[in-house]
Write a protein that holds these residues in place. Structure first.
Motif, PDB file in Angstrom:
ATOM      1  N   LYS A  79      -3.276  -7.614   2.063  1.00  0.00           N
ATOM      2  CA  LYS A  79      -4.577  -7.222   2.607  1.00  0.00           C
ATOM      3  C   LYS A  79      -5.730  -7.533   1.655  1.00  0.00           C
ATOM      4  CE  LYS A  79      -2.607  -3.591   5.444  1.00  0.00           C
ATOM      5  NZ  LYS A  79      -1.227  -3.927   5.246  1.00  0.00           N
ATOM      6  N   GLY A  80      -5.648  -8.675   0.992  1.00  0.00           N
ATOM      7  CA  GLY A  80      -6.751  -9.152   0.161  1.00  0.00           C
ATOM      8  C   GLY A  80      -6.963  -8.422  -1.140  1.00  0.00           C
ATOM      9  N   SER A  84      -5.829  -8.074 -11.048  1.00  0.00           N
ATOM     10  CA  SER A  84      -6.160  -8.730 -12.301  1.00  0.00           C
ATOM     11  C   SER A  84      -5.678  -7.829 -13.425  1.00  0.00           C
ATOM     12  CB  SER A  84      -7.669  -8.960 -12.414  1.00  0.00           C
ATOM     13  OG  SER A  84      -7.984  -9.350 -13.730  1.00  0.00           O
ATOM     14  N   HIS A  85      -4.650  -8.266 -14.123  1.00  0.00           N
ATOM     15  CA  HIS A  85      -4.115  -7.446 -15.206  1.00  0.00           C
ATOM     16  C   HIS A  85      -5.101  -7.357 -16.367  1.00  0.00           C
ATOM     17  CE1 HIS A  85      -0.366  -6.959 -13.148  1.00  0.00           C
ATOM     18  NE2 HIS A  85      -0.361  -8.247 -12.912  1.00  0.00           N
ATOM     19  N   LEU A 117      -1.556  -2.670  -7.110  1.00  0.00           N
ATOM     20  CA  LEU A 117      -0.185  -3.102  -7.363  1.00  0.00           C
ATOM     21  C   LEU A 117       0.709  -2.847  -6.142  1.00  0.00           C
ATOM     22  CD1 LEU A 117       0.240  -1.963 -11.064  1.00  0.00           C
ATOM     23  CD2 LEU A 117       0.086  -4.309 -10.215  1.00  0.00           C
ATOM     24  N   ASP A 118       0.474  -1.740  -5.446  1.00  0.00           N
ATOM     25  CA  ASP A 118       1.225  -1.478  -4.211  1.00  0.00           C
ATOM     26  C   ASP A 118       0.928  -2.548  -3.162  1.00  0.00           C
ATOM     27  OD1 ASP A 118       2.405   0.759  -5.311  1.00  0.00           O
ATOM     28  OD2 ASP A 118       1.070   2.196  -4.301  1.00  0.00           O
ATOM     29  N   GLN A 119      -0.332  -2.984  -3.072  1.00  0.00           N
ATOM     30  CA  GLN A 119      -0.683  -4.047  -2.129  1.00  0.00           C
ATOM     31  C   GLN A 119      -0.012  -5.355  -2.512  1.00  0.00           C
ATOM     32  OE1 GLN A 119      -4.970  -4.072  -2.264  1.00  0.00           O
ATOM     33  NE2 GLN A 119      -5.144  -2.788  -0.444  1.00  0.00           N
ATOM     34  N   MET A 124       4.306  -9.314  -1.513  1.00  0.00           N
ATOM     35  CA  MET A 124       5.500 -10.032  -1.969  1.00  0.00           C
ATOM     36  C   MET A 124       6.678  -9.774  -1.042  1.00  0.00           C
ATOM     37  SD  MET A 124       4.943 -11.918  -4.611  1.00  0.00           S
ATOM     38  CE  MET A 124       6.584 -12.203  -5.215  1.00  0.00           C
ATOM     39  N   GLN A 125       6.856  -8.526  -0.636  1.00  0.00           N
ATOM     40  CA  GLN A 125       7.973  -8.211   0.250  1.00  0.00           C
ATOM     41  C   GLN A 125       7.800  -8.854   1.618  1.00  0.00           C
ATOM     42  OE1 GLN A 125       8.175  -3.939   0.023  1.00  0.00           O
ATOM     43  NE2 GLN A 125       9.160  -3.986  -1.987  1.00  0.00           N
TER      44      GLN A 125
END
Length: 168
Positions: A79-80, A84-85, A117-119, A124-125
């Motif tokens: 969802k966009g 950025s780490h 990070l959840d997004q 990825m999944q």
């Protein structure tokens, strides 16, 4: 009395080739240094470079027919929300170093980055599911075997072999 003029000794061919080699070496080294400087100033933050993000690394390893499905599902699944780490590190540093320290500000920064990070993980999944659906059974088997080769030898020995995937 006539004096004989002796010509100066001719430079040896070896000296001439050494000079050419030295000039070529300096030119090549300057070229590499210039290239490195451009890359450094253009991409100061290693993780911000396109092609180094985890989704690009995964997509490069996928078969052609699954790559596009992965990228599309990844973009829709996350969802966009870009992660950025380096920005996360700067935000955390600013919140930790703020005077006076604000517990709620630090908690808000951590919550925001957890959400991002959840997004990323959701994308990825979704991408992996779409890629697996787009692959042939042989491609899935080959990809699964390739995934095992990238771990350490100890981890590979501990993992059971991949089970045969059901045919679609």
């Amino acid at each position: 009395m006539s004096e004989t003029v002796t010509p100066p000794p001719a430079k040896s061919r070896v000296n001439r080739w050494l000079a050419v080699a030295l000039i070529a070496s300096v030119a090549i080294n300057l070229g590499f240094a210039g290239f490195g400087a451009v890359r450094y100033f253009k991409y100061r933050e290693f993780a911000e470079r396109r092609g180094w993000q985890i989704e690009d690394q995964v997509a490069r390893r996928l078969p052609d027919n699954a790559r596009q499905a992965f990228r599309q599902a990844f973009e829709e699944g996350r969802k966009g929300g870009n992660v950025s780490h380096h920005q996360m590190r700067r935000d955390l540093s600013a919140a930790l170093g703020a005077k006076p320290y604000d517990h709620n500000r630090l908690a808000a920064v951590l919550d925001e980055h957890r959400r991002r990070l959840d997004q990323l993980q959701a994308g990825m999944q979704a991408g992996m599911l779409a890629a697996a659906d787009a692959m042939t059974p042989e491609q899935r088997q080959e990809f699964a075997e390739r995934m095992l080769r990238h771990g350490s030898k100890q981890k590979r020995d501990e993992m059971p072999p991949p089970s045969p995937s059901p045919r679609h």
